[in-house]
Design an enzyme around this catalytic site. Structure first.
Site, PDB file in Angstrom:
ATOM      1  N   GLU A 143       0.821  -1.204   0.000  1.00  7.98           N
ATOM      2  CA  GLU A 143       0.000   0.000   0.000  1.00  7.98           C
ATOM      3  C   GLU A 143       0.859   1.260   0.000  1.00  7.98           C
ATOM      4  O   GLU A 143       0.564   2.236  -0.706  1.00  7.98           O
ATOM      5  CB  GLU A 143      -0.937  -0.004   1.212  1.00  7.98           C
ATOM      6  N   SER A 240      -0.506  -6.493   7.652  1.00  7.81           N
ATOM      7  CA  SER A 240      -0.160  -5.401   8.566  1.00  7.81           C
ATOM      8  C   SER A 240      -1.229  -5.207   9.631  1.00  7.81           C
ATOM      9  O   SER A 240      -0.920  -5.074  10.819  1.00  7.81           O
ATOM     10  CB  SER A 240       0.027  -4.105   7.776  1.00  7.81           C
ATOM     11  N   SER A 284      -8.580  -9.334   6.679  1.00  3.05           N
ATOM     12  CA  SER A 284      -8.511 -10.124   5.453  1.00  3.05           C
ATOM     13  C   SER A 284      -8.729 -11.612   5.724  1.00  3.05           C
ATOM     14  O   SER A 284      -8.324 -12.461   4.936  1.00  3.05           O
ATOM     15  CB  SER A 284      -7.164  -9.902   4.757  1.00  3.05           C
TER      16      SER A 284
END
Length: 338
Positions: A143, A240, A284
């Site tokens: 990202e 993360s 996720s």
């Protein structure tokens, strides 16, 4: 917001003093759900293979499941043979990657999370106004690489409070901070406070960059950490937001906290002297993996499950617009012949 106890119907709640505090919300956020469905929909509409640049989301189980359905994950768009379809992951990509796909004669589907896209647009806007942009995030994270690529001449990375002393800007009155969406809220604000000490005129983004789901999952972890002897976060090592949940749990008072992809990774020794287990999962992570951990714990007499709910989530995102093109495979094949 409240708590409720769920106990297996066949086992009375009094059978064991051991319990699980199950965080809510947990698991899939709207951006992840959108990205995973996008791959499944693309495979359904256009057939295999669908190439995906980098992991669609940072979860081992999800990636392996999609690979079995016909998705092919690559490190770079340049690895995809001309005339194919490539999808960009939820983490976002730099403009140079779009150009690589164009030069590689590929049809593209952009599954970037809309909240990441918002940060990209902020970077472009502040760069256009000639601000120095201090991007708070972790070096090398996909990202961060994607956001930095939107305005490489204006952005410098600040990887936590320790990095603040190294920051150099052209004009202290024209400095703004942005952040990776999956960071620890507390650590980010600690970094922002340190930046403001150096640059009192530092501008904040118009809206919070750390995504709602990351904040909600960290809040729930804080709520249960102080009551837990052990916290288990289901998530992958390269996620993360999952890693930050472990950090937050420890900072909030949990004596021990671990990150696992699967129930089979839990070490029996972690349960020694443990009465209360706190359980959550990263943004996720499909809930089937959490249910497997609950089953694993129930086999070791952790039979009482108490839901610790700190927020309601109802946000959804529409699928990438490219999925509305019924002829995208034909478009890709035509590009491959040019």
């Amino acid at each position: 917001m409240g708590r409720m106890t769920a106990t297996p119907a066949s086992t009375p709640a009094s059978a064991s003093p051991k319990r699980v505090l199950l965080a809510a919300p947990r698991g899939y956020c709207a951006g992840v759900d959108r990205a995973v469905i996008a791959v499944e929909k693309a495979l359904e509409q256009y057939g295999a293979p669908i190439y995906v640049r980098h992991e669609i989301v940072h979860n081992k189980y999800v990636v392996q499941t999609l690979e079995r359905k016909g998705a092919i994950f690559v490190d770079q768009a340049t690895e995809v043979p001309p005339g194919n379809i490539v999808m960009f992951s939820a983490h976002g990509v730099a403009p140079t990657v779009h150009e690589e796909a164009r030069l590689g004669r590929l049809a593209t589907i952009d599954a970037t999370c809309p909240l990441v896209t918002k940060v990209h647009k902020e970077a472009v806007r502040f760069a256009k106004d000639d601000f120095d942009i201090l991007l708070i995030g972790h070096e090398g994270h996909e990202e961060v690489v994607g956001t930095s690529g939107e305005a490489p001449d204006h952005i410098q990375l600040v990887d936590g409070p320790a990095d603040v002393a190294k920051v150099e800007v052209r004009d202290p009155s024209r400095v703004v901070w942005l952040s990776q969406t999956t960071l620890s809220v507390d650590e980010t604000m600690e970094t922002v406070d340190a930046l403001k000490e150096r640059f009192p005129e530092l501008i904040s983004p118009p809206s919070d960059d750390i995504c709602y789901a990351t904040q909600n999952r960290q809040t729930a972890i804080k709520e249960l950490a102080g009551e837990s002897d052990l916290v288990i976060v289901v998530g992958s090592k390269n996620s993360s937001n999952s890693q930050r949940m472990v950090d937050v749990a420890l900072q909030a008072g949990a004596p021990a906290a671990y990150l696992v992809d699967f129930a089979s990774e839990i070490d029996e020794s972690w349960l020694e002297g443990v009465t209360t287990v706190g359980l959550s999962s990263g943004a996720s992570v499909p809930d089937v993996l959490v249910q497997e951990v609950l089953e694993w714990l129930s086999q070791r007499d952790y039979l009482d499950v108490e839901l610790v709910k700190t927020a309601d989530e109802s946000l959804t995102f529409s699928l990438p617009k490219e999925l509305r093109d019924k002829d995208l495979r034909a478009v890709a094949e035509k590009l491959g012949k040019e």
